[in-house]
Design an enzyme around this catalytic site. Structure first.
Site, PDB file in Angstrom:
ATOM      1  N   CYS A 200     -14.620  37.542 -18.886  1.00 34.38           N
ATOM      2  CA  CYS A 200     -16.256  37.905 -18.879  1.00 34.38           C
ATOM      3  C   CYS A 200     -16.355  37.815 -20.822  1.00 34.38           C
ATOM      4  O   CYS A 200     -14.774  37.608 -21.609  1.00 34.38           O
ATOM      5  CB  CYS A 200     -17.060  39.255 -18.586  1.00 34.38           C
ATOM      6  SG  CYS A 200     -16.192  39.706 -17.398  1.00 34.38           S
TER       7      CYS A 200
ATOM      8  N   ARG B 282     -17.297  32.235 -20.588  1.00 35.74           N
ATOM      9  CA  ARG B 282     -16.503  32.584 -20.500  1.00 35.74           C
ATOM     10  C   ARG B 282     -16.545  33.644 -18.977  1.00 35.74           C
ATOM     11  O   ARG B 282     -15.789  34.348 -18.306  1.00 35.74           O
ATOM     12  CB  ARG B 282     -16.238  33.854 -21.484  1.00 35.74           C
ATOM     13  CG  ARG B 282     -15.317  33.674 -22.627  1.00 35.74           C
ATOM     14  CD  ARG B 282     -15.226  34.501 -23.389  1.00 35.74           C
ATOM     15  NE  ARG B 282     -14.021  35.560 -23.173  1.00 35.74           N
ATOM     16  CZ  ARG B 282     -13.150  35.875 -23.388  1.00 35.74           C
ATOM     17  NH1 ARG B 282     -12.877  34.931 -24.225  1.00 35.74           N
ATOM     18  NH2 ARG B 282     -12.856  36.660 -23.290  1.00 35.74           N
TER      19      ARG B 282
ATOM     20  N   TRP C  75     -18.058  37.237 -15.035  1.00 36.99           N
ATOM     21  CA  TRP C  75     -17.233  36.370 -14.837  1.00 36.99           C
ATOM     22  C   TRP C  75     -16.422  37.567 -13.690  1.00 36.99           C
ATOM     23  O   TRP C  75     -16.130  38.428 -13.790  1.00 36.99           O
ATOM     24  CB  TRP C  75     -15.749  36.113 -14.808  1.00 36.99           C
ATOM     25  CG  TRP C  75     -15.365  35.254 -14.275  1.00 36.99           C
ATOM     26  CD1 TRP C  75     -15.522  34.081 -13.867  1.00 36.99           C
ATOM     27  CD2 TRP C  75     -13.969  35.165 -13.150  1.00 36.99           C
ATOM     28  NE1 TRP C  75     -14.616  32.973 -12.702  1.00 36.99           N
ATOM     29  CE2 TRP C  75     -13.437  34.348 -12.640  1.00 36.99           C
ATOM     30  CE3 TRP C  75     -13.024  36.712 -13.519  1.00 36.99           C
ATOM     31  CZ2 TRP C  75     -12.634  34.281 -11.863  1.00 36.99           C
ATOM     32  CZ3 TRP C  75     -12.129  36.621 -12.309  1.00 36.99           C
ATOM     33  CH2 TRP C  75     -11.524  35.322 -11.934  1.00 36.99           C
TER      34      TRP C  75
ATOM     35  N   ASN D 120     -14.897  43.845 -20.972  1.00 38.36           N
ATOM     36  CA  ASN D 120     -14.445  42.841 -20.780  1.00 38.36           C
ATOM     37  C   ASN D 120     -13.417  43.576 -19.978  1.00 38.36           C
ATOM     38  O   ASN D 120     -12.036  44.377 -20.563  1.00 38.36           O
ATOM     39  CB  ASN D 120     -13.656  42.088 -20.891  1.00 38.36           C
ATOM     40  CG  ASN D 120     -13.441  40.472 -21.122  1.00 38.36           C
ATOM     41  OD1 ASN D 120     -13.342  40.317 -19.386  1.00 38.36           O
ATOM     42  ND2 ASN D 120     -12.678  39.735 -22.068  1.00 38.36           N
ATOM     43  N   GLY D 121     -12.237  42.984 -18.435  1.00 36.89           N
ATOM     44  CA  GLY D 121     -11.274  43.552 -18.031  1.00 36.89           C
ATOM     45  C   GLY D 121     -10.390  43.835 -17.029  1.00 36.89           C
ATOM     46  O   GLY D 121     -11.999  43.573 -16.065  1.00 36.89           O
TER      47      GLY D 121
ATOM     48  N   GLU E  55      -2.378  17.234 -14.043  1.00 34.99           N
ATOM     49  CA  GLU E  55      -3.100  17.222 -14.707  1.00 34.99           C
ATOM     50  C   GLU E  55      -4.643  16.718 -14.365  1.00 34.99           C
ATOM     51  O   GLU E  55      -5.876  16.984 -14.586  1.00 34.99           O
ATOM     52  CB  GLU E  55      -3.056  17.062 -16.394  1.00 34.99           C
ATOM     53  CG  GLU E  55      -4.219  17.470 -17.501  1.00 34.99           C
ATOM     54  CD  GLU E  55      -4.898  18.806 -17.542  1.00 34.99           C
ATOM     55  OE1 GLU E  55      -6.275  18.969 -17.788  1.00 34.99           O
ATOM     56  OE2 GLU E  55      -3.664  19.928 -17.074  1.00 34.99           O
TER      57      GLU E  55
ATOM     58  N   LYS F 180      -8.148  18.510 -13.161  1.00 28.81           N
ATOM     59  CA  LYS F 180      -9.607  18.154 -13.564  1.00 28.81           C
ATOM     60  C   LYS F 180     -10.815  17.441 -12.632  1.00 28.81           C
ATOM     61  O   LYS F 180     -11.492  17.838 -12.250  1.00 28.81           O
ATOM     62  CB  LYS F 180      -9.316  16.906 -14.603  1.00 28.81           C
ATOM     63  CG  LYS F 180      -9.330  17.158 -15.971  1.00 28.81           C
ATOM     64  CD  LYS F 180      -9.658  18.233 -16.436  1.00 28.81           C
ATOM     65  CE  LYS F 180      -9.096  19.604 -17.438  1.00 28.81           C
ATOM     66  NZ  LYS F 180      -8.194  20.072 -16.727  1.00 28.81           N
TER      67      LYS F 180
ATOM     68  N   GLU G 103     -11.575  21.052 -10.408  1.00 31.34           N
ATOM     69  CA  GLU G 103     -12.122  21.518 -11.251  1.00 31.34           C
ATOM     70  C   GLU G 103     -13.657  21.257 -11.198  1.00 31.34           C
ATOM     71  O   GLU G 103     -14.411  22.136 -11.358  1.00 31.34           O
ATOM     72  CB  GLU G 103     -11.785  21.488 -12.605  1.00 31.34           C
ATOM     73  CG  GLU G 103     -10.238  22.210 -13.168  1.00 31.34           C
ATOM     74  CD  GLU G 103     -10.026  22.522 -14.119  1.00 31.34           C
ATOM     75  OE1 GLU G 103      -9.093  23.688 -14.527  1.00 31.34           O
ATOM     76  OE2 GLU G 103      -9.893  21.286 -14.851  1.00 31.34           O
TER      77      GLU G 103
ATOM     78  N   HIS H 236       8.050  12.358   0.331  1.00 28.67           N
ATOM     79  CA  HIS H 236       8.663  13.970   1.391  1.00 28.67           C
ATOM     80  C   HIS H 236       7.445  14.280   2.293  1.00 28.67           C
ATOM     81  O   HIS H 236       7.029  16.046   1.975  1.00 28.67           O
ATOM     82  CB  HIS H 236       9.010  14.563   0.195  1.00 28.67           C
ATOM     83  CG  HIS H 236      10.503  13.496  -0.410  1.00 28.67           C
ATOM     84  ND1 HIS H 236      11.722  13.498   0.685  1.00 28.67           N
ATOM     85  CD2 HIS H 236      10.459  12.979  -1.198  1.00 28.67           C
ATOM     86  CE1 HIS H 236      12.589  12.650   0.327  1.00 28.67           C
ATOM     87  NE2 HIS H 236      12.213  12.369  -1.167  1.00 28.67           N
TER      88      HIS H 236
ATOM     89  N   LYS I 189     -13.399  29.454 -18.586  1.00 26.79           N
ATOM     90  CA  LYS I 189     -12.046  29.386 -20.019  1.00 26.79           C
ATOM     91  C   LYS I 189     -11.060  30.400 -20.067  1.00 26.79           C
ATOM     92  O   LYS I 189      -9.291  29.758 -19.881  1.00 26.79           O
ATOM     93  CB  LYS I 189     -12.851  28.881 -21.433  1.00 26.79           C
ATOM     94  CG  LYS I 189     -12.029  27.806 -21.571  1.00 26.79           C
ATOM     95  CD  LYS I 189     -12.933  26.769 -22.558  1.00 26.79           C
ATOM     96  CE  LYS I 189     -11.581  25.619 -23.320  1.00 26.79           C
ATOM     97  NZ  LYS I 189     -11.609  24.762 -22.350  1.00 26.79           N
TER      98      LYS I 189
END
Length: 596
Positions: A2, A28, A74, A100-101, A470, A474, A477, A493, A591
């Site tokens: 958050c 965030r 969040w 936050n936490g 990556e 992307k 996401e 495989h 993020k």
């Protein structure tokens, strides 16, 4: 994950500062948002949804007072609702708290408080904090004493701030969640991250774990767990406020993709000398390599770490890469000769910090590769190397990944003592080559062709394998489509069973010894009627096996994948754009992941 903001000042701008700060922290979390402003009483406003929805719900007369706190959420405990949004209050409404936490012992605390007659209205762990403060106040404690007493009962991670009615003071504390103070001309700030108040000041004080802060218009006071005043160092953040804006782009992500040439130049500045033909990184002068290297990282940073580990091994240095979230679980053997490198954009990633702290406890040497000056990783590690990418607001990492790759290439050169004039020249050419890719890319047309696909595959070998991972990350996401990245040799495989005529395969085929083998994999998927998009520095040779080509300049096997990644970023962006996705704030993501 958050974001919190606090402000107290003499300029009558508390409401504006809080809302500006929340907008700067929305990367965030954006499930809900809220503010509490202190005047003769507490004025609290909160809404499910983004900060813009909170703004629409505010009274026409605005909000103002002598101090205030804000929060963008969040969700961890309880769904995103108006009720679960922060700030939270006690039974009397005489204290408001943002956090936050994760409070690990909140269930026991809540049970004890309910037994004592306290009533709770939300599902959050945070709500126990104002009730604990209320309990302490009832015993005759001062407001600051009550805040400290409440915090001392918390177990877990927290950056917490509180305000009281009729007071211009904001109280705060941190443990394993970031919190930074800002020193301004007209007032003082606290926040989860600098972008919340960079528009107002770049003078900052970073709180350490276990420290408390008291801010009011006249100054800041930092104390330790016992209440003793702590001398703090004031640092200056060298960011232009414009860096945190969109600069005319539709999305932060597109802006940050286009900022990669500039970001790489900053990363290279004063570290690469073409005249002398060498790479020098002052931050690494005192780092002695006497044993193996272990990388720990998460998400995009993990993909960069895979790239870095491969480069070290190519230089003859024993190097492994581990997911930070599994590092403690796997009980990786290490000695005092081991160098553990944490790759973390924010310098606050909870899993990476946990891994680095575990390494510190064993006596291993630790190095933070981060973008954030003054972050927990930078302060707690033995050494730090900054990637200098500047603020990155979009949740999906772009320019920081490129800067991490470049920084790791330089780190490998320094640690190995190997640096050819050709390598130095290619590093210096890299920003212009990235700009060339941006100027000539046909990624938008390819996105239009394949935007309706249900799944996407990305394959590559060697240095291209991390870029394939990556590229897939992307895509998933920001488009919410299924995407998978593989080392190209793994395709047969198992994953090949999923390939059909509706599954585009993006193949990284660049000019190294692995290109021929990757072309063999391309032929395998082509035989299953899958459309192929080749990302290559040899378009004439490779193009005959592909439906489309995304061309990149040839700059050697180590650095060409950096250019290939730019093409994949653009494809993901344009697919998401055409699908109307929330590109800068993709669903369910934040993020800076500061909870484990």
């Amino acid at each position: 994950m958050c974001g919190i903001i606090g402000y107290t000042g003499t300029d009558g701008a508390v409401g504006d500062v809080l809302l500006t700060g929340l907008s700067g922290l929305e990367y965030r979390g954006y499930d809900s948002a809220g503010v509490a402003v202190s005047d003769s009483s507490l004025s609290i406003h909160k809404r499910q949804g983004e900060v813009s929805e909170l703004e629409e719900a505010l009274p026409d007369t605005g909000i103002d007072g002598v101090a205030g706190i804000g929060h963008t959420r969040w969700s961890t405990h309880g769904p995103p609702t108006d009720t679960n949004a922060h700030p939270h209050t006690d039974c009397t409404g005489d204290v408001a708290v943002v956090h936050n936490g994760i409070i690990e012992n909140y269930q026991q605390l809540r049970s004890d408080l309910e037994t004592g007659g306290h009533e709770f209205i939300s599902d959050t762990d945070t709500e126990v904090i104002p009730h604990l403060i209320e309990t302490a106040l009832e015993t005759g404690a001062s407001r600051e004493e009550a805040f400290r007493e409440a915090v001392h009962q918390l177990e877990g991670s927290y950056a917490v701030a509180a305000v009281f009615p009729g007071s211009e003071t904001v109280y705060a504390a941190r443990n394993e969640s970031p919190l930074v103070l800002g020193i301004g001309d007209d007032g003082h700030y606290l926040a989860s991250d600098v972008p919340a108040f960079i528009e107002y000041t770049g003078r900052v004080v970073y709180l350490e774990d276990g420290q408390f802060a008291r801010i009011n218009p006249s100054g800041i006071v930092v104390t330790d767990e016992q209440g003793a005043v702590v001398e703090t160092a004031v640092k200056t953040v060298d960011w232009d406020p414009e860096d945190a804006g969109k600069s005319g782009y539709d999305h932060y992500m597109l802006k940050e993709i286009h900022e990669q040439p500039q970001a790489i130049r900053k990363c290279l500045r004063e570290r690469v000398s073409e005249l002398d033909g060498e790479v020098t990184v002052d931050e690494l002068d005192e780092l002695e390599l006497e044993g193996p290297v272990q990388f720990v990282a998460c998400g995009t940073s993990y993909h960069a770490a895979l790239y870095g580990a491969r480069m070290l091994r190519e230089h003859g240095i024993q190097a492994q890469c581990f997911l930070a979230s599994e590092y403690d679980v796997d009980m990786i053997p290490m000695t005092e000769e081991t160098v553990v490198i944490g790759v973390t954009q924010s310098g606050e990633t909870a899993d990476t910090m946990s891994a680095l702290r575990a390494a510190n406890r064993t006596g291993a040497t630790t190095l933070a590769l981060t973008n954030t000056v003054g972050s927990s990783a930078a302060r707690e590690c033995d050494h730090v190397m900054y990637i200098r990418a500047g603020p990155e607001i979009g949740v999906a990492a772009t320019k920081t990944f490129a800067s991490q790759q470049v920084a790791l290439a330089m780190l490998a050169s320094v640690l190995s003592g190997e640096c050819s004039p050709e390598f130095v020249e290619r590093l210096r050419d890299l920003p212009d080559l990235v700009q060339q890719v941006l100027d000539t890319s046909n990624a938008r047309a390819i996105a239009e062709e394949y935007e309706e696909s249900d799944a996407y595959f990305f394959i590559g070998r060697g240095y291209n394998a991390p870029v394939s991972l990556e590229g897939a990350l992307k895509m998933k996401e920001i488009t919410y489509k299924h995407a998978e990245g593989f080392a190209a040799g793994e395709l047969k495989h198992g994953p090949l069973a999923l390939v059909d005529g509706a599954t585009p395969v993006f193949a990284m085929v660049t000019g190294d010894t692995n290109a021929a083998k990757t072309l063999g994999n391309v032929k395998e998927v082509e035989a299953r009627d899958a459309p192929v998009v080749a990302v290559t520095d040899a378009p004439e040779e490779v193009g005959q096996y592909a439906d489309y080509v995304l061309e990149v300049p040839a700059v050697g096997p180590r650095l060409t994948p950096i250019l290939a990644n730019v093409q994949l970023q653009l494809v993901a962006y344009w697919v998401a754009n055409r699908l109307g996705r929330s590109i800068d704030k993709p669903r369910n993501l934040a993020k800076s992941v500061t909870v484990e």
